[in-house]
Design a protein around this motif. Sequence first.
Motif, PDB file in Angstrom:
ATOM      1  N   ASP A 169       0.822  -1.203   0.000  1.00  0.00           N
ATOM      2  CA  ASP A 169       0.000   0.000   0.000  1.00  0.00           C
ATOM      3  C   ASP A 169       0.861   1.259   0.000  1.00  0.00           C
ATOM      4  OD1 ASP A 169       0.792  -0.377   2.654  1.00  0.00           O
ATOM      5  OD2 ASP A 169      -0.984   0.609   3.441  1.00  0.00           O
ATOM      6  N   LEU A 184      -8.450  -1.675   0.938  1.00  0.00           N
ATOM      7  CA  LEU A 184      -7.446  -1.533  -0.112  1.00  0.00           C
ATOM      8  C   LEU A 184      -8.071  -1.674  -1.495  1.00  0.00           C
ATOM      9  CD1 LEU A 184      -4.383  -3.486   1.278  1.00  0.00           C
ATOM     10  CD2 LEU A 184      -4.474  -1.067   0.709  1.00  0.00           C
ATOM     11  N   SER A 209      -8.588   1.422  -4.342  1.00  0.00           N
ATOM     12  CA  SER A 209      -7.619   1.283  -5.430  1.00  0.00           C
ATOM     13  C   SER A 209      -7.914   2.234  -6.586  1.00  0.00           C
ATOM     14  CB  SER A 209      -7.569  -0.155  -5.935  1.00  0.00           C
ATOM     15  OG  SER A 209      -8.773  -0.509  -6.552  1.00  0.00           O
ATOM     16  N   LYS A 225      -2.392  -1.729  -4.950  1.00  0.00           N
ATOM     17  CA  LYS A 225      -3.470  -1.805  -3.967  1.00  0.00           C
ATOM     18  C   LYS A 225      -4.331  -3.034  -4.206  1.00  0.00           C
ATOM     19  CE  LYS A 225      -4.172   3.023  -2.694  1.00  0.00           C
ATOM     20  NZ  LYS A 225      -5.136   4.114  -2.669  1.00  0.00           N
TER      21      LYS A 225
END
Length: 164
Positions: free
Chosen positions: A13, A75, A79, A147
């Motif tokens: 990340d 995540l 993204s 991500k």
Amino acid sequence: MQEIIVGIILALDVVALYILLPAVSQRFLLSVWTAFWHMLFPLLGFKLGSWVSIFMAEWASYLSAILLFCIALQLLLSSKNQHVPQLALPILAIMASIDSFSASVSFGMLNLEKYLFILSAGVGTFLLSYIALIVAKTSIFNSQIFKMIAGILLLIISVVILLN
């Protein structure tokens, strides 16, 4: 072995964020600072996770799977967000490292090897963030990919934990 893999996954990340920062002058220093926070937050998370697991021994694996699943969903859902907050870079490094705290809470609840995880999170974050800051000048990569990969891998880990 899973501690090393997850430590590196947590660094993805940061790669997704730092790949969007082409004009960073102190790349090495920012990478070291980010790695520091990616080691401190898991240490705190492990302590909290170990403490919580004493009181919630029956539910620890379910809670850790849920925490990892939520991090993975966050995540994946974020993204598509290409916006980089306009904050001072040291604060940005801290914000990028906060998710390692919640992931390490779940690993602390599972009583996994904390120092191996913390070391892999720190080294992996340093190396990957430094590479991302260098590559950011070329803008070859898309941060969405990192991500999505991190989110999918954490989803898989959460399901494996839930099934065991």
